[in-house]
Design a protein around this motif. Structure first.
Motif, PDB file in Angstrom:
ATOM      1  N   ALA A  86       0.834  -1.211   0.000  1.00 41.73           N
ATOM      2  CA  ALA A  86       0.000   0.000   0.000  1.00 41.73           C
ATOM      3  C   ALA A  86       0.865   1.257   0.000  1.00 41.73           C
ATOM      4  CB  ALA A  86      -0.928  -0.016   1.208  1.00 41.73           C
ATOM      5  N   GLY A  87       1.957   1.218   0.755  1.00 45.31           N
ATOM      6  CA  GLY A  87       2.857   2.370   0.780  1.00 45.31           C
ATOM      7  C   GLY A  87       3.469   2.634  -0.584  1.00 45.31           C
ATOM      8  N   PHE A  88       3.921   1.582  -1.256  1.00 48.08           N
ATOM      9  CA  PHE A  88       4.533   1.767  -2.574  1.00 48.08           C
ATOM     10  C   PHE A  88       3.494   2.087  -3.642  1.00 48.08           C
ATOM     11  CE2 PHE A  88       8.006  -0.892  -0.630  1.00 48.08           C
ATOM     12  CZ  PHE A  88       8.894   0.166  -0.541  1.00 48.08           C
ATOM     13  N   MET A  89       2.257   1.631  -3.444  1.00 50.91           N
ATOM     14  CA  MET A  89       1.183   2.020  -4.364  1.00 50.91           C
ATOM     15  C   MET A  89       0.919   3.516  -4.266  1.00 50.91           C
ATOM     16  SD  MET A  89      -1.053   1.339  -6.661  1.00 50.91           S
ATOM     17  CE  MET A  89      -1.270  -0.448  -6.695  1.00 50.91           C
ATOM     18  N   ALA A  90       0.930   4.049  -3.043  1.00 52.21           N
ATOM     19  CA  ALA A  90       0.758   5.496  -2.873  1.00 52.21           C
ATOM     20  C   ALA A  90       1.882   6.260  -3.574  1.00 52.21           C
ATOM     21  CB  ALA A  90       0.722   5.841  -1.385  1.00 52.21           C
ATOM     22  N   LEU A  91       3.114   5.750  -3.459  1.00 48.76           N
ATOM     23  CA  LEU A  91       4.245   6.381  -4.138  1.00 48.76           C
ATOM     24  C   LEU A  91       4.061   6.325  -5.648  1.00 48.76           C
ATOM     25  CD1 LEU A  91       7.116   7.586  -4.179  1.00 48.76           C
ATOM     26  CD2 LEU A  91       7.989   5.238  -4.133  1.00 48.76           C
ATOM     27  N   LEU A  92       3.618   5.191  -6.161  1.00 54.09           N
ATOM     28  CA  LEU A  92       3.417   5.024  -7.603  1.00 54.09           C
ATOM     29  C   LEU A  92       2.381   6.012  -8.117  1.00 54.09           C
ATOM     30  CD1 LEU A  92       4.113   3.351 -10.123  1.00 54.09           C
ATOM     31  CD2 LEU A  92       2.302   1.762  -9.454  1.00 54.09           C
ATOM     32  N   ILE A  93       1.285   6.169  -7.391  1.00 49.84           N
ATOM     33  CA  ILE A  93       0.248   7.117  -7.792  1.00 49.84           C
ATOM     34  C   ILE A  93       0.810   8.534  -7.807  1.00 49.84           C
ATOM     35  CG2 ILE A  93      -1.946   8.159  -7.079  1.00 49.84           C
ATOM     36  CD1 ILE A  93      -2.711   5.358  -5.990  1.00 49.84           C
ATOM     37  N   LEU A 136       3.953   9.419  -8.280  1.00 49.26           N
ATOM     38  CA  LEU A 136       4.886   9.550  -9.402  1.00 49.26           C
ATOM     39  C   LEU A 136       4.165   9.699 -10.739  1.00 49.26           C
ATOM     40  CD1 LEU A 136       7.533   6.842  -8.412  1.00 49.26           C
ATOM     41  CD2 LEU A 136       7.895   9.305  -8.460  1.00 49.26           C
ATOM     42  N   LEU A 137       2.966   9.114 -10.836  1.00 48.72           N
ATOM     43  CA  LEU A 137       2.237   9.128 -12.103  1.00 48.72           C
ATOM     44  C   LEU A 137       1.329  10.345 -12.248  1.00 48.72           C
ATOM     45  CD1 LEU A 137       1.269   5.349 -12.363  1.00 48.72           C
ATOM     46  CD2 LEU A 137       2.923   6.594 -13.784  1.00 48.72           C
ATOM     47  N   ARG A 138       1.265  11.199 -11.237  1.00 51.83           N
ATOM     48  CA  ARG A 138       0.437  12.398 -11.345  1.00 51.83           C
ATOM     49  C   ARG A 138       0.925  13.269 -12.499  1.00 51.83           C
ATOM     50  NH1 ARG A 138       0.152  16.030  -6.364  1.00 51.83           N
ATOM     51  NH2 ARG A 138       2.390  15.904  -6.733  1.00 51.83           N
ATOM     52  N   PRO A 139       0.012  13.857 -13.292  1.00 55.41           N
ATOM     53  CA  PRO A 139       0.436  14.719 -14.411  1.00 55.41           C
ATOM     54  C   PRO A 139       1.360  15.848 -13.992  1.00 55.41           C
ATOM     55  CG  PRO A 139      -1.900  14.220 -14.573  1.00 55.41           C
ATOM     56  CD  PRO A 139      -1.447  13.687 -13.246  1.00 55.41           C
ATOM     57  N   GLY A 140       1.058  16.501 -12.880  1.00 54.11           N
ATOM     58  CA  GLY A 140       1.906  17.599 -12.411  1.00 54.11           C
ATOM     59  C   GLY A 140       3.291  17.128 -12.061  1.00 54.11           C
ATOM     60  N   GLN A 141       3.392  15.928 -11.472  1.00 51.31           N
ATOM     61  CA  GLN A 141       4.695  15.381 -11.102  1.00 51.31           C
ATOM     62  C   GLN A 141       5.499  15.032 -12.347  1.00 51.31           C
ATOM     63  OE1 GLN A 141       5.933  15.310  -8.199  1.00 51.31           O
ATOM     64  NE2 GLN A 141       7.791  14.195  -8.599  1.00 51.31           N
ATOM     65  N   LYS A 142       4.819  14.481 -13.339  1.00 51.28           N
ATOM     66  CA  LYS A 142       5.501  14.124 -14.594  1.00 51.28           C
ATOM     67  C   LYS A 142       6.046  15.364 -15.286  1.00 51.28           C
ATOM     68  CE  LYS A 142       4.790  11.673 -18.956  1.00 51.28           C
ATOM     69  NZ  LYS A 142       3.855  10.913 -19.787  1.00 51.28           N
ATOM     70  N   LYS A 143       5.232  16.433 -15.325  1.00 54.11           N
ATOM     71  CA  LYS A 143       5.689  17.674 -15.956  1.00 54.11           C
ATOM     72  C   LYS A 143       6.893  18.254 -15.231  1.00 54.11           C
ATOM     73  CE  LYS A 143       4.039  22.257 -17.266  1.00 54.11           C
ATOM     74  NZ  LYS A 143       2.905  23.207 -17.223  1.00 54.11           N
ATOM     75  N   ALA A 144       6.854  18.219 -13.903  1.00 58.86           N
ATOM     76  CA  ALA A 144       7.969  18.751 -13.116  1.00 58.86           C
ATOM     77  C   ALA A 144       9.234  17.973 -13.401  1.00 58.86           C
ATOM     78  CB  ALA A 144       7.637  18.673 -11.627  1.00 58.86           C
TER      79      ALA A 144
END
Length: 398
Positions: free
Chosen positions: A375-382, A384-392
């Motif tokens: 669950a902890g790594f799933m939260a991290l994965l989500i 990392l995959l956020r559009p804002g995070q990808k753009k940054a």
């Protein structure tokens, strides 16, 4: 021709800077693996209560949380070369103090100083290595340093089995590599214009993007600290709950640790070839899948160890890939600040890790271990995959 003469010399100098820092990492890992069983066994031979032996170990592990905030300031004032040499020298002095004054109070003070130095060395040598490697091979070399660390840490207890834990011999044997560490650190000189001397520009936009990316990396460090510590300490109990004997349950930890040592090299190579952010996301995804698979493979011997091996490699790989990305995106004082924060987040996760997950296992059963870690790594994965995070991330990599 005269102009071509300096090139081989410069190449040899750069090679020694990388090799020298790797040697320091190996010495640090060897003494880390050596000191933990040494102190436990030596204090037990003195008839010290078990809870005091545990306290002795705890004060060693708390060092980076106390000393960490001062590391960037010290790097700025002293430079990595002198700071690393001083940390090896203080560790050497700690063993020498025990040798000279065999007093329980000295054992505790020396352990605190030594534990603080070892924890700080872990951070400062990572910063130094990130500064001297070229970006093309960063993933391979940082990954290899993780395997080197695991191998040398494994050799520490083997060395202790040869020296024993009583008398002056184990103290003298510990002081020799620490003295070598001082000499090696002082021999590594920075070259003007190389990566470790570069300064960041003061562009506010770049800083904002860098801090946005660093947020996900620090989260990865914290979650890796929780997951790795929980797995190392609670995996044997998980195995026992599924009917394994003591030997089989302990073997799960050995296989998990083997995955940590072996797969991080492959992950570093893959990151250099196919993209570091992509590898970080993939690593988080595999960590989720492999840990969630535990309940389904516990009764299938041919699948159990490969799954545990992959989980060990990907959980540990998140930390290694974080170090690679920090070295790629930060320089100068920012590299020191973000790297220190990264190490402190991992240490905080390690301190927190086992207790709440162990409590959940008591409440809900053994499956709380893989489910909580996943669950902890799933939260991290989500995240990392956020559009804002990808753009940054994309902006910071330009």
């Amino acid at each position: 021709m005269p102009v071509s003469e300096p090139k081989p010399s410069a190449a040899r100098s750069r090679t020694w800077r990388v090799a020298g820092v790797l040697l320091l990492i190996g010495i640090e890992a060897l003494l880390f693996g050596y000191s933990y069983p040494f102190f436990s066994l030596a204090l037990e031979k003195k008839g010290i209560a078990t809870w005091l032996i545990g306290l002795n170990a705890s004060i060693a592990g708390a060092g980076i949380l106390i000393f960490g905030p001062f590391v960037p300031w010290l790097i700025d004032r002293m430079g990595l070369r002198l700071l690393v040499a001083a940390q090896f020298a203080l560790s050497l002095a700690s063993f020498a103090a025990i040798f000279a004054f065999d007093n329980i109070a000295v054992w505790f003070v020396a352990r605190f100083v030594m534990g603080t130095c070892f924890a700080a060395l872990w951070t400062t040598t990572e910063i130094w290595l990130n500064g001297v490697v070229d970006d093309k091979n960063r993933g391979r070399i940082v990954g290899a340093s993780g395997t080197l660390y695991a191998a040398c840490q494994f050799m520490g207890p083997l060395l202790l089995s040869g020296t024993g834990s009583t008398g002056s011999l184990p103290l003298v044997v510990a002081m020799v590599p620490l003295a070598i560490g001082v000499a090696v650190a002082l021999s590594i000189r920075s070259a003007v214009g190389e990566v470790d001397d570069e300064e960041e520009s003061g562009d506010v936009h770049t800083l904002r993007m860098s801090l946005t990316l660093a947020g996900s990396l620090i989260a990865a460090a914290f979650l890796t600290g929780i997951g790795e510590t929980a797995m190392q300490s609670l995996l044997p109990l998980y195995g026992l709950a599924h009917g394994l004997n003591d030997s089989g349950a302990s073997r799960l930890v050995a296989v998990f640790s083997l995955g940590e040592a072996v797969l991080i090299v492959a992950l570093g190579w893959f990151a250099d070839r196919h993209g570091r952010r992509l590898t970080l996301i993939g690593c988080a995804g595999i960590a989720v899948v492999s840990t969630l698979a535990f309940p389904f493979v516990m009764d299938k011997a041919f699948l159990l160890e490969p799954v545990v091996f992959i989980a060990g490699g990907t959980v540990s790989g998140l930390y290694t890939l974080g170090i690679v990305l920090i070295g790629q995106d930060f320089r100068g004082q920012r590299l020191a600040v973000v790297s220190t924060g990264f190490a402190m987040a991992y240490s905080a996760g390690s301190v927190i890790g086992s207790t709440p997950i162990g409590f959940l296992m008591d409440l809900f059963g053994a499956e709380a271990l893989p489910i909580t870690v996943a669950a902890g790594f799933m939260a991290l994965l989500i995240f990392l995959l956020r559009p804002g995070q990808k753009k940054a991330a994309e902006v910071s990599l330009e």
